[in-house]
Design a protein around this motif. Structure first.
Motif, short mmCIF file in Angstrom:
data_model
loop_
_atom_site.label_atom_id
_atom_site.label_comp_id
_atom_site.label_asym_id
_atom_site.label_seq_id
_atom_site.Cartn_x
_atom_site.Cartn_y
_atom_site.Cartn_z
N ALA A 1 0.86 -1.18 0.00
CA ALA A 1 0.00 0.00 0.00
C ALA A 1 0.89 1.23 0.00
CB ALA A 1 -0.91 0.00 1.23
N MET A 2 0.65 2.10 -0.99
CA MET A 2 1.43 3.33 -1.11
C MET A 2 0.49 4.50 -1.34
SD MET A 2 4.70 2.00 -3.31
CE MET A 2 5.81 3.29 -2.71
N VAL A 3 0.84 5.65 -0.79
CA VAL A 3 -0.01 6.83 -0.90
C VAL A 3 0.81 8.02 -1.36
CG1 VAL A 3 -1.38 8.50 0.43
CG2 VAL A 3 -1.69 6.07 0.82
N TYR A 4 0.21 8.81 -2.24
CA TYR A 4 0.75 10.09 -2.66
C TYR A 4 -0.10 11.16 -2.00
CZ TYR A 4 2.00 14.03 -5.64
OH TYR A 4 2.43 15.25 -6.10
N TYR A 5 0.55 12.13 -1.38
CA TYR A 5 -0.17 13.23 -0.72
C TYR A 5 -0.22 14.41 -1.69
CZ TYR A 5 0.59 10.24 3.26
OH TYR A 5 0.61 9.15 4.10
N THR A 6 -1.43 14.78 -2.11
CA THR A 6 -1.61 15.84 -3.10
C THR A 6 -1.39 17.21 -2.47
OG1 THR A 6 -3.97 16.15 -2.70
CG2 THR A 6 -3.34 14.42 -4.29
N GLN A 7 -1.41 18.22 -3.32
CA GLN A 7 -1.30 19.60 -2.84
C GLN A 7 -2.45 19.94 -1.89
OE1 GLN A 7 1.36 21.57 -3.21
NE2 GLN A 7 2.24 19.82 -4.27
N SER A 8 -3.62 19.35 -2.10
CA SER A 8 -4.76 19.59 -1.20
C SER A 8 -4.43 19.12 0.20
CB SER A 8 -6.01 18.86 -1.70
OG SER A 8 -6.40 19.36 -2.95
N PHE A 9 -3.80 17.95 0.31
CA PHE A 9 -3.40 17.41 1.61
C PHE A 9 -2.33 18.30 2.23
CE2 PHE A 9 -0.59 14.93 4.32
CZ PHE A 9 -1.48 14.22 5.11
N LYS A 10 -1.35 18.67 1.44
CA LYS A 10 -0.23 19.45 1.96
C LYS A 10 -0.68 20.80 2.47
CE LYS A 10 2.87 16.94 -1.08
NZ LYS A 10 3.48 16.93 -2.39
N SER A 11 -1.63 21.44 1.78
CA SER A 11 -2.08 22.76 2.22
C SER A 11 -2.93 22.67 3.49
CB SER A 11 -2.85 23.47 1.11
OG SER A 11 -4.04 22.80 0.81
N VAL A 12 -3.66 21.59 3.67
CA VAL A 12 -4.48 21.41 4.86
C VAL A 12 -3.63 21.03 6.07
CG1 VAL A 12 -6.26 19.92 5.91
CG2 VAL A 12 -6.57 20.84 3.61
N HIS A 13 -2.58 20.25 5.84
CA HIS A 13 -1.80 19.69 6.94
C HIS A 13 -0.47 20.41 7.19
CE1 HIS A 13 -4.60 16.42 7.52
NE2 HIS A 13 -4.71 16.37 6.22
N ASP A 14 -0.20 21.47 6.45
CA ASP A 14 1.04 22.24 6.62
C ASP A 14 0.70 23.53 7.34
OD1 ASP A 14 3.33 23.73 6.50
OD2 ASP A 14 3.61 23.53 4.35
N PRO A 15 1.11 23.67 8.61
CA PRO A 15 0.74 24.87 9.37
C PRO A 15 1.25 26.17 8.74
CG PRO A 15 2.34 23.54 10.59
CD PRO A 15 1.96 22.78 9.37
N VAL A 16 2.38 26.14 8.06
CA VAL A 16 2.91 27.34 7.41
C VAL A 16 2.04 27.72 6.23
CG1 VAL A 16 4.88 28.33 6.19
CG2 VAL A 16 5.26 26.87 8.18
#
Length: 164
Positions: free
Chosen positions: A145-160
């Protein structure tokens, strides 16, 4: 080479392409009926008028989509076709606002090069209980099982990013 959304006219070439890998136990088979019913989920690579690759993007939940039925004609492997198809699927997932793109695969090195990360299959309950539970390999699954984290994920989960 052209990468485009599949049409019903592509199914006659897509189905045997997928089936040859299914016959080797590398992916699940897809009937022509299934491809017709889900044609809007598929993208194809076409070279000289011939379908030489295919990939499906299946939405599993609000934050999870899956790359399915990734197949490249053996005579066209090593030309970046699989990479281009997966990149197109990721782009589509991002356009839809999906945060994670899943692949259950035997080709971990290929997906690692595309920034997919190995995850515990148990962290994907929407996949496991929707599809995997019906698979004949459910009790002895050997896919990674492998997952790619999209820009949507990164913007929601990146506090900066959320401050900017």
């Amino acid at each position: 080479m052209e990468i485009r959304k599949a049409t019903i006219h592509d199914v006659d070439e897509m189905q045997p392409l997928i089936q040859q890998y299914a016959d080797q136990g590398l992916m699940l088979p897809r009937s022509a009926k299934s491809l017709y019913e889900h044609i809007q989920c598929f993208t194809v690579a076409v070279k000289d008028g011939k379908v030489v690759g295919t990939v499906g993007l299946h939405i599993l939940w609000k934050d999870l989509a899956e790359v399915r039925s990734l197949a490249v004609d053996p005579g066209y492997q090593g030309q970046g076709i699989g990479r281009k198809l997966v990149e197109r699927a990721i782009w589509e997932a991002e356009q839809l606002g999906v945060e994670q793109v899943l692949s259950l695969t035997y080709q971990a090195d290929f997906f690692r090069k595309l920034n997919f990360h190995i995850v515990d299959r148990d962290s994907l309950p929407h996949k496991v209980w929707k599809d995997c539970v019906y698979c004949k390999k459910f009790d002895r699954c050997d896919e990674i099982a492998m997952v790619y984290y999209t820009q949507s994920f990164k913007s929601v989960h990146d506090p900066v990013a959320s401050i900017l």
